[in-house]
Scaffold this active site. Sequence first.
Site, PDB file in Angstrom:
ATOM      1  N   ARG A 142       0.202  -9.325  13.135  1.00  0.00           N
ATOM      2  CA  ARG A 142      -0.405  -8.151  12.474  1.00  0.00           C
ATOM      3  C   ARG A 142      -1.357  -8.901  11.467  1.00  0.00           C
ATOM      4  O   ARG A 142      -2.373  -8.375  11.203  1.00  0.00           O
ATOM      5  CB  ARG A 142       0.451  -7.399  11.710  1.00  0.00           C
ATOM      6  CG  ARG A 142       1.160  -6.444  12.620  1.00  0.00           C
ATOM      7  CD  ARG A 142       2.469  -5.790  11.990  1.00  0.00           C
ATOM      8  NE  ARG A 142       2.390  -5.153  10.689  1.00  0.00           N
ATOM      9  CZ  ARG A 142       3.352  -4.931  10.065  1.00  0.00           C
ATOM     10  NH1 ARG A 142       4.633  -5.275  10.210  1.00  0.00           N
ATOM     11  NH2 ARG A 142       3.249  -4.121   8.799  1.00  0.00           N
ATOM     12  N   LYS A 198       0.730  -1.082   0.004  1.00  0.00           N
ATOM     13  CA  LYS A 198       0.062  -0.034  -0.119  1.00  0.00           C
ATOM     14  C   LYS A 198       0.774   1.036   0.016  1.00  0.00           C
ATOM     15  O   LYS A 198       0.620   2.299  -0.819  1.00  0.00           O
ATOM     16  CB  LYS A 198      -0.928  -0.137   1.242  1.00  0.00           C
ATOM     17  CG  LYS A 198      -1.802  -1.035   1.241  1.00  0.00           C
ATOM     18  CD  LYS A 198      -2.985  -1.037   2.214  1.00  0.00           C
ATOM     19  CE  LYS A 198      -2.374  -0.866   3.901  1.00  0.00           C
ATOM     20  NZ  LYS A 198      -1.822  -2.376   4.149  1.00  0.00           N
ATOM     21  N   ARG A 238      -9.552   0.719   8.995  1.00  0.00           N
ATOM     22  CA  ARG A 238      -9.052  -0.725   9.128  1.00  0.00           C
ATOM     23  C   ARG A 238      -9.896  -1.750   9.931  1.00  0.00           C
ATOM     24  O   ARG A 238      -9.605  -2.566  10.262  1.00  0.00           O
ATOM     25  CB  ARG A 238      -7.665  -0.545  10.029  1.00  0.00           C
ATOM     26  CG  ARG A 238      -6.366  -1.329   9.569  1.00  0.00           C
ATOM     27  CD  ARG A 238      -5.562  -0.920  10.577  1.00  0.00           C
ATOM     28  NE  ARG A 238      -4.329  -1.491  10.272  1.00  0.00           N
ATOM     29  CZ  ARG A 238      -3.122  -0.943   9.523  1.00  0.00           C
ATOM     30  NH1 ARG A 238      -3.402   0.225   9.150  1.00  0.00           N
ATOM     31  NH2 ARG A 238      -1.906  -1.284   9.615  1.00  0.00           N
ATOM     32  N   ARG A 255      11.672  -1.836  10.541  1.00  0.00           N
ATOM     33  CA  ARG A 255      10.720  -1.323  11.560  1.00  0.00           C
ATOM     34  C   ARG A 255      10.392  -2.478  12.686  1.00  0.00           C
ATOM     35  O   ARG A 255      10.453  -3.833  12.327  1.00  0.00           O
ATOM     36  CB  ARG A 255       9.438  -1.373  10.646  1.00  0.00           C
ATOM     37  CG  ARG A 255       9.287   0.225  10.313  1.00  0.00           C
ATOM     38  CD  ARG A 255       8.137   0.245   9.485  1.00  0.00           C
ATOM     39  NE  ARG A 255       6.599  -0.296   9.899  1.00  0.00           N
ATOM     40  CZ  ARG A 255       5.456  -0.381   9.249  1.00  0.00           C
ATOM     41  NH1 ARG A 255       5.580   0.155   8.269  1.00  0.00           N
ATOM     42  NH2 ARG A 255       4.586  -1.146   9.927  1.00  0.00           N
ATOM     43  N   ARG A 286      11.718  -6.360   4.549  1.00  0.00           N
ATOM     44  CA  ARG A 286      11.625  -4.707   4.188  1.00  0.00           C
ATOM     45  C   ARG A 286      12.578  -3.986   5.002  1.00  0.00           C
ATOM     46  O   ARG A 286      12.788  -4.271   6.419  1.00  0.00           O
ATOM     47  CB  ARG A 286      10.033  -4.578   4.664  1.00  0.00           C
ATOM     48  CG  ARG A 286       9.813  -2.999   4.493  1.00  0.00           C
ATOM     49  CD  ARG A 286       8.405  -2.554   4.316  1.00  0.00           C
ATOM     50  NE  ARG A 286       7.629  -2.673   5.468  1.00  0.00           N
ATOM     51  CZ  ARG A 286       6.319  -2.443   5.598  1.00  0.00           C
ATOM     52  NH1 ARG A 286       5.646  -2.060   4.793  1.00  0.00           N
ATOM     53  NH2 ARG A 286       5.821  -2.667   6.777  1.00  0.00           N
TER      54      ARG A 286
HETATM   55  P1  ADP Z   1       1.115  -1.964   8.043  1.00  0.00           P
HETATM   56  O1  ADP Z   1       2.288  -2.051   7.201  1.00  0.00           O
HETATM   57  O2  ADP Z   1       0.543  -3.319   8.739  1.00  0.00           O
HETATM   58  O3  ADP Z   1      -0.082  -1.633   7.071  1.00  0.00           O
HETATM   59  P2  ADP Z   1       0.874   0.601   8.960  1.00  0.00           P
HETATM   60  O4  ADP Z   1       2.085   1.348   8.829  1.00  0.00           O
HETATM   61  O5  ADP Z   1      -0.258   0.871   8.278  1.00  0.00           O
HETATM   62  O6  ADP Z   1       1.246  -1.024   8.928  1.00  0.00           O
HETATM   63  O7  ADP Z   1       0.410   0.807  10.527  1.00  0.00           O
HETATM   64  C1  ADP Z   1       1.267   0.478  11.652  1.00  0.00           C
HETATM   65  C2  ADP Z   1       0.466   0.386  12.797  1.00  0.00           C
HETATM   66  O8  ADP Z   1      -0.170   1.688  13.149  1.00  0.00           O
HETATM   67  C3  ADP Z   1      -0.705  -0.597  13.111  1.00  0.00           C
HETATM   68  O9  ADP Z   1      -0.073  -1.907  13.328  1.00  0.00           O
HETATM   69  C4  ADP Z   1      -1.448  -0.004  14.188  1.00  0.00           C
HETATM   70  O10 ADP Z   1      -0.859  -0.316  15.145  1.00  0.00           O
HETATM   71  C5  ADP Z   1      -1.464   1.475  13.852  1.00  0.00           C
HETATM   72  N1  ADP Z   1      -2.429   1.936  12.976  1.00  0.00           N
HETATM   73  C6  ADP Z   1      -2.295   2.356  11.828  1.00  0.00           C
HETATM   74  N2  ADP Z   1      -3.419   2.645  11.020  1.00  0.00           N
HETATM   75  C7  ADP Z   1      -4.444   2.322  12.049  1.00  0.00           C
HETATM   76  C8  ADP Z   1      -5.997   2.301  11.999  1.00  0.00           C
HETATM   77  N3  ADP Z   1      -6.563   2.832  10.941  1.00  0.00           N
HETATM   78  N4  ADP Z   1      -6.542   1.833  13.046  1.00  0.00           N
HETATM   79  C9  ADP Z   1      -5.751   1.403  14.146  1.00  0.00           C
HETATM   80  N5  ADP Z   1      -4.607   1.329  14.098  1.00  0.00           N
HETATM   81  C10 ADP Z   1      -3.750   1.707  12.924  1.00  0.00           C
END
Ligand code: ADP
Length: 217
Positions: free
Chosen positions: A171, A13, A88, A160, A127
Amino acid sequence: MRIVLLGAPGAGKGTLAKDLVGLFNVPHISTGDMFREAVASGSELGRQVQNILSSGKLVPDEIVNRLVRERISKPDCKDGFILDGYPRTVQQARTLDEMLTAMGQKLDAVLYLKVSEDVVVERLTNRRVCPRCGRIYNLLSMPPKSDEICDDCGTKLIQRDDDREEVVRNRFKVYNEMTAPLIDYYKKKGTLIEIDAEADHQITVRKTVEALKKVIT
Ligand code: ADP
Ligand code: ZN
């Protein structure tokens, strides 16, 4: 153009969002990036979410909803945005609908990037990100020219916290329980566009642009 990017962790994404920003000239809004910045800056919000992020759990809906509401109300979002990592949960999706309706707006498309868990676990554990400029690499498929150093700014790349394998598995579990139901939610609304995101990244970008051209005529 108002777009939501939906897909499992590691579906690509963030990388796709950066390409779309270049093509469509609307801001990229990543709630994950916003939370990581808050943690790095040591703000009140950062302290609230730090432990949640490193365990791979979700930040409570009301915190995320408030953050996104403020962000999409800013002037740079008047012609659109690319939402990455939000909504989400079904509750977040409903709130987003309400926010947009109140603003007299609607989503043009929800791009669902489809990948299998095995592919994603391999991607995420390989990554690396540049802590200075945010560029994303993959040690297998998109490696930097010299060993773990950013091509653009020369900074040492980092992994990360939540890209460690056990956190990645968690996750995924959270994604399947909380976020996967959004696929049906948007399918019913007729805004879902499914993209096979397992192939080469450039192919994914091309397919996405073709699909978007059809909805934003
Ligand atoms: P990923 O690579 O899993 O898509 P993100 O960078 O989008 O991860 O998000 C990292 C973390 O930030 C998530 O694991 C969560 O803890 C928090 N987070 C991000 N966006 C949301 C959301 N819309 N609702 C709840 N938690 C979120
Ligand atoms: Zn860099």
